[in-house]
Every structure is written in structure tokens, then in C-alpha cells.
Design a protein around this motif. Structure first.
Motif, short mmCIF file in Angstrom:
data_model
loop_
_atom_site.label_atom_id
_atom_site.label_comp_id
_atom_site.label_asym_id
_atom_site.label_seq_id
_atom_site.Cartn_x
_atom_site.Cartn_y
_atom_site.Cartn_z
N LEU A 141 0.83 -1.30 -0.12
CA LEU A 141 -0.06 -0.02 -0.05
C LEU A 141 0.67 1.22 -0.03
N LEU A 142 1.86 1.25 0.63
CA LEU A 142 2.90 2.42 0.69
C LEU A 142 3.89 2.40 -0.80
N GLN A 146 -0.41 1.44 -7.42
CA GLN A 146 -1.92 1.12 -6.81
C GLN A 146 -1.88 -0.39 -6.82
N SER A 354 6.01 10.74 1.61
CA SER A 354 4.90 10.00 0.96
C SER A 354 4.17 9.22 2.08
N ILE A 356 -0.16 7.18 3.55
CA ILE A 356 -1.40 6.55 2.99
C ILE A 356 -2.22 7.09 4.23
N ARG A 378 -6.60 13.48 -0.63
CA ARG A 378 -6.05 13.00 -1.67
C ARG A 378 -5.80 14.11 -2.74
N MET A 385 0.16 11.07 -1.73
CA MET A 385 -0.69 10.08 -0.80
C MET A 385 -0.82 8.92 -1.72
N ARG A 386 0.15 7.88 -1.27
CA ARG A 386 0.10 6.42 -2.08
C ARG A 386 -1.18 5.96 -2.23
N ASP A 387 -2.00 5.91 -1.10
CA ASP A 387 -3.03 5.13 -1.29
C ASP A 387 -3.88 5.70 0.04
N ALA A 388 -5.31 5.47 -0.16
CA ALA A 388 -6.51 5.80 0.87
C ALA A 388 -7.28 4.61 1.37
#
Length: 414
Positions: A141-142, A146, A354, A356, A378, A385-388
């Protein structure tokens, strides 16, 4: 039987290269068991004979097989300096492991900077308690790409509640029912009646300290002010504990690794305007919080009233404790975010800035309303923001059409 720990891999990476490692954490998290598996000689400083031995013969360290475990080092604080001097003479890796808790407040101990490296150890995370073959990795996730989100679990809300209540302390969680509850009560009693005096703080009214800890537990997963916690500990009282007394409670409990305050996230470029700076409060193990508050599985599942809010706060605390373990495994740090127009429960940030964003929801059903703050953040920060994700108690891991990942806690891993 030893339960494999996520920190094992970190220690395997570090020990060959670092001369001395201090495995740090609250009492009962399993430091000694983890360190013993790597030690070729052991010095137990809670044993009077071993204390006398090292006091009479400091050169014992130089003659012992390496790695050497110095267990409960704080029982003989000069042992820390003996290790530091030994590392000054020979800085090659894999020599010493130290375990223990905070030294007495009057002990004069060198920081160990540059010689003794601290590695934090936490109570068992969910992934350590109930490993899953279909887990979603925080490491993935980091990453810049995606990842595909999928997987299912049979873990239900009652299972999460059971894990919250039973504790992540290995020696306590193996007990069931009344024995488990008695062990948690005994742990809290030892903190108040034994560990505080050992830290040089005489508690004249133990009930006042317990009331403060209970008020702190009631503030779990909130940013309540220290003044409001003090007031909640003494409702209706004319004479409240002084500000200094409350500070002493907080400081000693922090040294004992009992308090786990998640700091507010401040972006490296300060691009989001004025942000709240208050920490979010947690005890090191949500089972202690539940025990102080007197909650049971039945009370948490009772519809209406404050049960739903309390359940939400305890579940978030459990997720937070697990994520501390996972973040540390990935050399990342955990924060919370609170701006003027949005709040995000947790931020996992890497060294390059970076991160999440994570929301925690007890409900398995995630709506657009539940993810609105993640979407706002985001849009505000872009690719940093690598992921949410939303961590839930539901049965399935999936990615929504808006790109937000929904992951049951049971399917989240380092």
C-alpha cells in the motif's frame, strides 16, 4: 510456545550489524522471550545472584558468549554503562541485547546514543494473533503503484471484540474468562502500587491515580485536553489534583510505555494550512482500557447509548496498536490528521514524505460519507498520498470505484 513476532525480522536485519540493541516496551509484551531466542548467554538482573556477579566482576561481559542478553537491565542501571563502554572498545555487530523497562528516576544513565540502538516492541498485533493467508500488505500500500485489493475473512465483529478484551500481552491472553480479567487487574495494580514507587513517585492516594487512568481510558481515540482528562477523573470534586500531579502521572506512565499518544501529522511542506497539534490518546493495549472502563463483550454489543461510541473508540485503538507494529516493520511512522475541514484517523508516513491515509470504521458498510475526508486529503496533496484505505470489521477486501481501498483488519498485515 513462542508466537512469532513481526519484530523478529527487524532484529534479524539489525543484530548482525549493531553492537547493542535495547528491546524496549511495556512490561509483558514479550521482550525477554524474543531476545532469549537470539542469545548465547543470559544475565538476569532481576536475580540477586546475577546482580552481585556483574557488580563484583564487570569484566564478565567481555568473557561471555555473544550475543549476550542482559535481562531487566534497569535492576542494575550501571549495566547500561558497562555495555556502552564495551561497545566503545568493540563496535562489531551482534554483541548485546538489553531488555527491561524504565530505570528508576534517580538513576544516572548515559543515553547510549551511537552505541545502543532502541527497538520498540508492542503487544501482539492482529496479524500476529490470527495470521491470514490472504492478507493485504501495508508495504504494498505504501508503494508508488496502486495495488489490487482482494480477499475474504470469516472474522466477525464478535471476534474483534474478543481480541480487544483478551489483550495482546502473550502471558495474559493465554488465560480465559475470570483468570484473564484477574491478570489484567493485577497488571494495573502492579503499575499503581509497584512501578510508580519504583520510579520515585509515591502515590499517596492510589484511587486518584486509578481514576486518572480511567479518565484517560475514556478519552481513548480522542484528542481530549489533559485538563479535561483531569477534570473527568474527579467529577464534582472541589479539590482536584494539581496540574503538576497530573503531569507526573502522565510522565511516569509514558516512561513505563503505558501511554501511547499518536502525534498529529504536520506535512513536510506545510501545505495544508493551520492544523491541530494535539495528540490522539491510547493506552498501550486496548484491553487495559476496556478493563479500566469495566466494559464487557455484552455491554459493547448493547444497542443504543454510548456503547457504539465506546466500541468505535476501542476498535480504533486496536487498529492503531496493530498499525504501529506494521508501520515500524516498514520504517514508517504513525500519525493522525486534523485540519479545519477534514479529519483522518491515521496517517502512515514514510521518510520521503509519502504516506497513506486511513479511516477506521466499525461498520462493515462503507458509504460515500465515510470516505469524504480521505478524498479531500487526496485531492489536496496529490501523488504524495500513495493510497487511501478504510479499515473495517467486514468480510471482504476490495477497492471502491473512487479508488478507496476497504480492508478488514483481519486482512491487513505488514
Amino acid at each position: 510456545m513462542y508466537v512469532p513476532r513481526i519484530v523478529d525480522e527487524e532484529l534479524d536485519d539489525l543484530l548482525p550489524h549493531l553492537a547493542a540493541i535495547n528491546l524496549d516496551g511495556a512490561k509483558g509484551v514479550g521482550k525477554t522471550a524474543t531476545a532469549t531466542r537470539r542469545a548465547k548467554s543470559v544475565l538476569e538482573l532481576d536475580n540477586a545472584v546475577d546482580r552481585q556477579l556483574i557488580s563484583a566482576d564487570p569484566d564478565l561481559l567481555a568473557r561471555s558468549a555473544r550475543p549476550m542478553l542482559i535481562d531487566e537491565w534497569q535492576r542494575f542501571p550501571p549495566s547500561w554503562d558497562l555495555v556502552r563502554r564495551a561497545v566503545d572498545n568493540d563496535a562489531s555487530g551482534g554483541q548485546f541485547l538489553l531488555t527491561g523497562s524504565a530505570p528508576p528516576s534517580d538513576a544516572v544513565v548515559h543515553s547510549g546514543a551511537g552505541r545502543i540502538v532502541r527497538v520498540r516492541m508492542w503487544p501482539l498485533s492482529f496479524a500476529e494473533r490470527r495470521p491470514s493467508d490472504s492478507a493485504v500488505s501495508l508495504k504494498d500500500l505504501l508503494s508508488p503503484r496502486q495495488v489490487t485489493i482482494s480477499g475474504s475473512t470469516e472474522t466477525v465483529l464478535g471476534d474483534y471484540i474478543e481480541e480487544v478484551l483478551v489483550s495482546g500481552f502473550p502471558g495474559i491472553r493465554r488465560l480465559a474468562g475470570r483468570a484473564n480479567r484477574a491478570a489484567l487487574d493485577g497488571y494495573l495494580h502492579a503499575i499503581i502500587e509497584h512501578d510508580f514507587p519504583e520510579q520515585g513517585h509515591v502515590v499517596r492516594r492510589p484511587e486518584s491515580l486509578r481514576a486518572w487512568m480511567t479518565a484517560y481510558a475514556a478519552a481513548t481515540s480522542t484528542t481530549a485536553s489533559w485538563e479535561s482528562i483531569r477534570d473527568a477523573a474527579t467529577p464534582g470534586a472541589t479539590h482536584k489534583p494539581t496540574r503538576q500531579t497530573s503531569i507526573n502521572y502522565r510522565d511516569v506512565l509514558s516512561r513505563l510505555r503505558m501511554l501511547h499518544d499518536v502525534e498529529a501529522w504536520l506535512p513536510q511542506d506545510n501545505s495544508l494550512g493551520k492544523l491541530a497539534k494535539a495528540p490522539k490518546h491510547h493506552l498501550v493495549d486496548p484491553a487495559l482500557c476496556a478493563r479500566l472502563l469495566g466494559v464487557t463483550a455484552e455491554s459493547l454489543l448493547t444497542p443504543g447509548g454510548s456503547a457504539g461510541v465506546r466500541l468505535g473508540h476501542l476498535f480504533e485503538s486496536f487498529v492503531t496498536q496493530s498499525l504501529e507494529v506494521y508501520a515500524q516493520a516498514n520504517e514508517a511512522r504513525l500519525f493522525h490528521f486534523r485540519g479545519r475541514t477534514a479529519e483522518v484517523d491515521l496517517i502512515v508516513e514514510q521518510g520521503d514524505g509519502s504516506f497513506i491515509g486511513i479511516e477506521v470504521k466499525v461498520s462493515p458498510d462503507i458509504t460515500d460519507h465515510d470516505v469524504r475526508h480521505l478524498k479531500w486529503l487526496r485531492s489536496a496533496v496529490g501523488s504524495r498520498m500513495r493510497d487511501a484505505i478504510v479499515v473495517t470489521t467486514g468480510p471482504h477486501a476490495y477497492r471502491r470505484q473512487d479508488g478507496i481501498a476497504v480492508i478488514p483488519l483481519a486482512l491487513l498485515a505488514p
